[in-house]
Design a protein around this motif. Structure first.
Motif, short mmCIF file in Angstrom:
data_model
loop_
_atom_site.label_atom_id
_atom_site.label_comp_id
_atom_site.label_asym_id
_atom_site.label_seq_id
_atom_site.Cartn_x
_atom_site.Cartn_y
_atom_site.Cartn_z
N ARG A 72 0.99 -1.48 0.02
CA ARG A 72 0.27 -0.37 -0.14
C ARG A 72 1.32 1.26 -0.07
O ARG A 72 0.30 2.59 0.33
CB ARG A 72 -0.86 0.16 1.33
N VAL A 73 1.96 1.23 0.33
CA VAL A 73 3.18 2.57 0.55
C VAL A 73 2.81 3.02 -1.22
O VAL A 73 3.18 1.40 -1.87
CB VAL A 73 4.75 2.80 0.67
N CYS A 74 2.89 4.00 -1.55
CA CYS A 74 2.58 4.07 -3.06
C CYS A 74 4.02 5.46 -3.45
O CYS A 74 4.84 5.55 -4.04
CB CYS A 74 1.75 4.65 -3.08
N GLN A 75 4.61 6.23 -1.84
CA GLN A 75 5.55 7.20 -1.81
C GLN A 75 7.10 6.39 -1.62
O GLN A 75 7.58 7.31 -0.84
CB GLN A 75 4.74 8.58 -1.09
N THR A 129 6.68 -0.51 -7.18
CA THR A 129 6.83 -0.08 -5.35
C THR A 129 6.81 -1.04 -4.57
O THR A 129 7.54 -0.74 -4.00
CB THR A 129 5.32 1.33 -5.48
N LEU A 132 7.43 7.39 7.90
CA LEU A 132 6.43 6.99 7.29
C LEU A 132 4.60 7.22 7.63
O LEU A 132 4.47 8.25 7.03
CB LEU A 132 5.47 5.63 7.12
N GLU A 135 2.93 9.12 4.04
CA GLU A 135 1.93 8.23 4.24
C GLU A 135 0.56 8.08 6.07
O GLU A 135 -0.18 6.78 6.12
CB GLU A 135 2.41 6.60 4.17
N LEU A 156 -2.52 6.26 6.12
CA LEU A 156 -2.09 4.56 5.65
C LEU A 156 -2.01 3.91 7.22
O LEU A 156 -1.62 3.33 7.54
CB LEU A 156 -1.21 4.64 4.74
#
Length: 89
Positions: A17-20, A48, A75, A79, A82
């Motif tokens: 789920r982390v996109c950055q 990713t 994070l 994020e 998230l």
């Protein structure tokens, strides 16, 4: 599970789920959690998810709890939704 670090406990979700990833890598490079070589290795991965897997398998595993704490703080910054979701907030 109480003795597992947050980033270990939620490893699968974070990988998916982390996109950055690039901004995260930039910050952990600046904090010297990852080397230039490690940064390049992670960025060479195409997705990713593969980048996050590489980050977990290399620098985070090698650097221990201090690196995981730094990663977690980054994070929370990059994020936040998230992290709140994973914490059940």
């Amino acid at each position: 599970t109480e003795d597992l670090h947050f980033v270990d406990l939620h490893r699968t979700d974070l990988i998916q789920r982390v996109c950055q990833v690039k901004p995260i890598l930039d910050k952990i490079l600046a904090k010297r959690v990852i080397t230039d070589e490690g940064y390049s290795t992670v960025m060479a991965k195409r997705t990713t998810q593969d980048q996050m897997r590489e980050l977990y398998m290399g620098p985070l595993r090698a650097s221990g709890i201090k690196a995981k704490n730094i990663f977690y703080e980054i994070l929370k910054e990059l994020e936040p939704l998230l992290i709140k979701d994973l914490k059940g907030e």
